[in-house]
Write a protein that holds these residues in place. Structure first.
Motif, PDB file in Angstrom:
ATOM      1  N   ALA A 109      42.417  45.758  51.594  1.00  0.00           N
ATOM      2  CA  ALA A 109      41.160  46.226  50.958  1.00  0.00           C
ATOM      3  C   ALA A 109      40.582  47.488  50.152  1.00  0.00           C
ATOM      4  CB  ALA A 109      39.769  45.680  51.378  1.00  0.00           C
ATOM      5  N   GLU A 110      41.256  48.369  50.758  1.00  0.00           N
ATOM      6  CA  GLU A 110      40.462  50.496  50.182  1.00  0.00           C
ATOM      7  C   GLU A 110      41.616  50.082  48.608  1.00  0.00           C
ATOM      8  OE1 GLU A 110      40.119  50.040  54.262  1.00  0.00           O
ATOM      9  OE2 GLU A 110      41.487  49.174  53.408  1.00  0.00           O
ATOM     10  N   PHE A 111      42.642  49.479  48.212  1.00  0.00           N
ATOM     11  CA  PHE A 111      42.919  49.776  46.865  1.00  0.00           C
ATOM     12  C   PHE A 111      42.568  49.081  45.563  1.00  0.00           C
ATOM     13  CE2 PHE A 111      45.938  47.725  44.238  1.00  0.00           C
ATOM     14  CZ  PHE A 111      46.596  49.071  43.820  1.00  0.00           C
ATOM     15  N   VAL A 112      41.697  47.374  46.520  1.00  0.00           N
ATOM     16  CA  VAL A 112      41.051  46.807  45.434  1.00  0.00           C
ATOM     17  C   VAL A 112      39.255  47.033  45.130  1.00  0.00           C
ATOM     18  CG1 VAL A 112      42.995  45.015  45.816  1.00  0.00           C
ATOM     19  CG2 VAL A 112      40.890  44.390  46.780  1.00  0.00           C
ATOM     20  N   ASN A 113      39.200  47.494  45.888  1.00  0.00           N
ATOM     21  CA  ASN A 113      37.396  47.873  46.067  1.00  0.00           C
ATOM     22  C   ASN A 113      37.012  48.739  44.928  1.00  0.00           C
ATOM     23  OD1 ASN A 113      36.371  46.275  48.212  1.00  0.00           O
ATOM     24  ND2 ASN A 113      37.447  47.750  49.585  1.00  0.00           N
ATOM     25  N   PRO A 114      37.819  49.555  44.729  1.00  0.00           N
ATOM     26  CA  PRO A 114      37.114  50.553  43.380  1.00  0.00           C
ATOM     27  C   PRO A 114      36.974  49.687  42.244  1.00  0.00           C
ATOM     28  CG  PRO A 114      39.112  51.909  44.487  1.00  0.00           C
ATOM     29  CD  PRO A 114      39.258  50.459  45.095  1.00  0.00           C
ATOM     30  N   TRP A 115      37.972  49.068  41.936  1.00  0.00           N
ATOM     31  CA  TRP A 115      37.883  47.848  40.695  1.00  0.00           C
ATOM     32  C   TRP A 115      36.412  45.831  41.201  1.00  0.00           C
ATOM     33  CZ3 TRP A 115      42.610  50.886  42.506  1.00  0.00           C
ATOM     34  CH2 TRP A 115      43.536  51.277  41.359  1.00  0.00           C
ATOM     35  N   LEU A 116      36.137  45.854  42.602  1.00  0.00           N
ATOM     36  CA  LEU A 116      35.555  45.420  42.336  1.00  0.00           C
ATOM     37  C   LEU A 116      34.116  45.750  42.363  1.00  0.00           C
ATOM     38  CD1 LEU A 116      37.050  43.311  45.557  1.00  0.00           C
ATOM     39  CD2 LEU A 116      37.087  42.717  43.333  1.00  0.00           C
ATOM     40  N   ALA A 117      33.940  47.089  42.439  1.00  0.00           N
ATOM     41  CA  ALA A 117      32.321  47.985  42.089  1.00  0.00           C
ATOM     42  C   ALA A 117      31.991  47.576  41.128  1.00  0.00           C
ATOM     43  CB  ALA A 117      33.237  49.429  42.578  1.00  0.00           C
ATOM     44  N   PRO A 118      32.144  47.101  40.056  1.00  0.00           N
ATOM     45  CA  PRO A 118      31.630  47.132  39.148  1.00  0.00           C
ATOM     46  C   PRO A 118      30.856  45.813  38.665  1.00  0.00           C
ATOM     47  CG  PRO A 118      33.239  48.108  38.186  1.00  0.00           C
ATOM     48  CD  PRO A 118      33.802  48.018  39.494  1.00  0.00           C
ATOM     49  N   TYR A 119      31.566  45.008  39.396  1.00  0.00           N
ATOM     50  CA  TYR A 119      31.370  43.450  39.947  1.00  0.00           C
ATOM     51  C   TYR A 119      30.777  43.721  41.325  1.00  0.00           C
ATOM     52  CZ  TYR A 119      34.733  43.623  36.120  1.00  0.00           C
ATOM     53  OH  TYR A 119      35.410  43.463  35.302  1.00  0.00           O
ATOM     54  N   ASP A 120      29.961  43.819  41.812  1.00  0.00           N
ATOM     55  CA  ASP A 120      29.107  44.504  43.324  1.00  0.00           C
ATOM     56  C   ASP A 120      29.759  44.206  43.623  1.00  0.00           C
ATOM     57  OD1 ASP A 120      26.978  46.456  41.753  1.00  0.00           O
ATOM     58  OD2 ASP A 120      26.580  44.271  40.516  1.00  0.00           O
ATOM     59  N   ILE A 121      31.252  43.860  44.186  1.00  0.00           N
ATOM     60  CA  ILE A 121      31.370  43.152  44.973  1.00  0.00           C
ATOM     61  C   ILE A 121      32.344  44.627  45.923  1.00  0.00           C
ATOM     62  CG2 ILE A 121      33.573  41.098  45.780  1.00  0.00           C
ATOM     63  CD1 ILE A 121      32.899  39.972  42.789  1.00  0.00           C
TER      64      ILE A 121
END
Length: 241
Positions: A109-121
């Motif tokens: 999850a640490e890898f994908v979360n920065p790209w999910l952040a703009p969508y508030d996820i």
């Protein structure tokens, strides 16, 4: 004499192509700087570089040209992307009218979360890609031609997201996203069949997300209506590109 010169020029051209430096890959990247390759090494055919996506370090990308794909009318590479939180392998193919990308491997999850952040996820756990494939026509989104296949598995864990301006948080069981035609996916529990989410990328660059009644209950905020668990009770659209 002329023949020797021609042969010499052809050999020089051949070696120039075979030994083309890896830095040439950057000439084929889309403008805007969203995709960057730093410190390239090797050749255009067998090389690697540090990959940055949207200004974020995505790990070490290594590529290897697949000449056999030419027999099927395509230009293809095998790819490996590795970092402290992920180990992914894949293939990209450029054929007639469309490009394809296939992905396998695991990412925390640490890898994908920065790209999910703009969508508030934000999620916990880890993701497994099982032959996840996307095919996009070169004239997309004008043509609207795109498809997907394969699966994306999530190990389960904590989830936080904002939907319709409201923050939600909870813990979910392991989930599976089955990718389908039309750049769409349905998310279900790995130990069940009732949908939790429906998502589809629209030709206008928006992603449409539908939340079912079951997901609202699992997130601790059950929908009050009489609808069955599989029915979509909330739907939003977010700009993806």
């Amino acid at each position: 004499m002329t023949r020797a010169i021609v042969i010499g020029l052809l050999l020089v051209l051949l070696f120039a192509v075979v030994l083309a430096p890896a830095s040439l890959v950057r000439r084929f990247l889309p403008p805007g700087g969203e995709v960057e390759l730093l410190e390239p090494a090797g050749t255009l055919w067998d090389g690697g570089a540090q990959l940055y996506l949207g200004g974020r370090d995505a790990g070490r990308l290594d590529w290897d040209w697949r000449p056999g794909a030419l027999l099927t009318g395509a230009f293809a590479y095998d790819l490996n992307l590795n970092g402290p939180d992920h180990a992914l392998t894949g293939t990209v193919r450029f054929g007639f009218g469309a490009a394809e990308a296939t992905l396998n491997g695991r990412a925390a999850a640490e890898f994908v979360n920065p790209w999910l952040a703009p969508y508030d996820i934000r999620i916990g756990g880890g993701l497994d890609f099982e032959d996840a494939q996307v095919r996009i026509a070169y004239d997309y989104p004008e043509s609207g031609v795109g498809s997907a296949s394969g699966r994306l598995l999530w190990s389960g864990g904590a989830v936080r997201y904002v939907l319709s301006g409201r923050a939600n948080a909870g813990t979910l069981p392991p989930l599976a996203a089955n990718l389908g035609e039309g750049l769409e996916t349905v998310v279900i529990p790995q130990q069940g069949q009732t949908p939790l989410l429906h998502a589809q990328i629209q030709p206008n660059g928006f992603v449409r997300i539908g939340v079912t009644k079951l997901l609202t209950r699992l997130m601790g905020n059950p929908w009050p209506g009489p609808q069955p668990d599989h029915e979509v009770v909330l739907e939003v659209e977010e700009r993806l590109f």
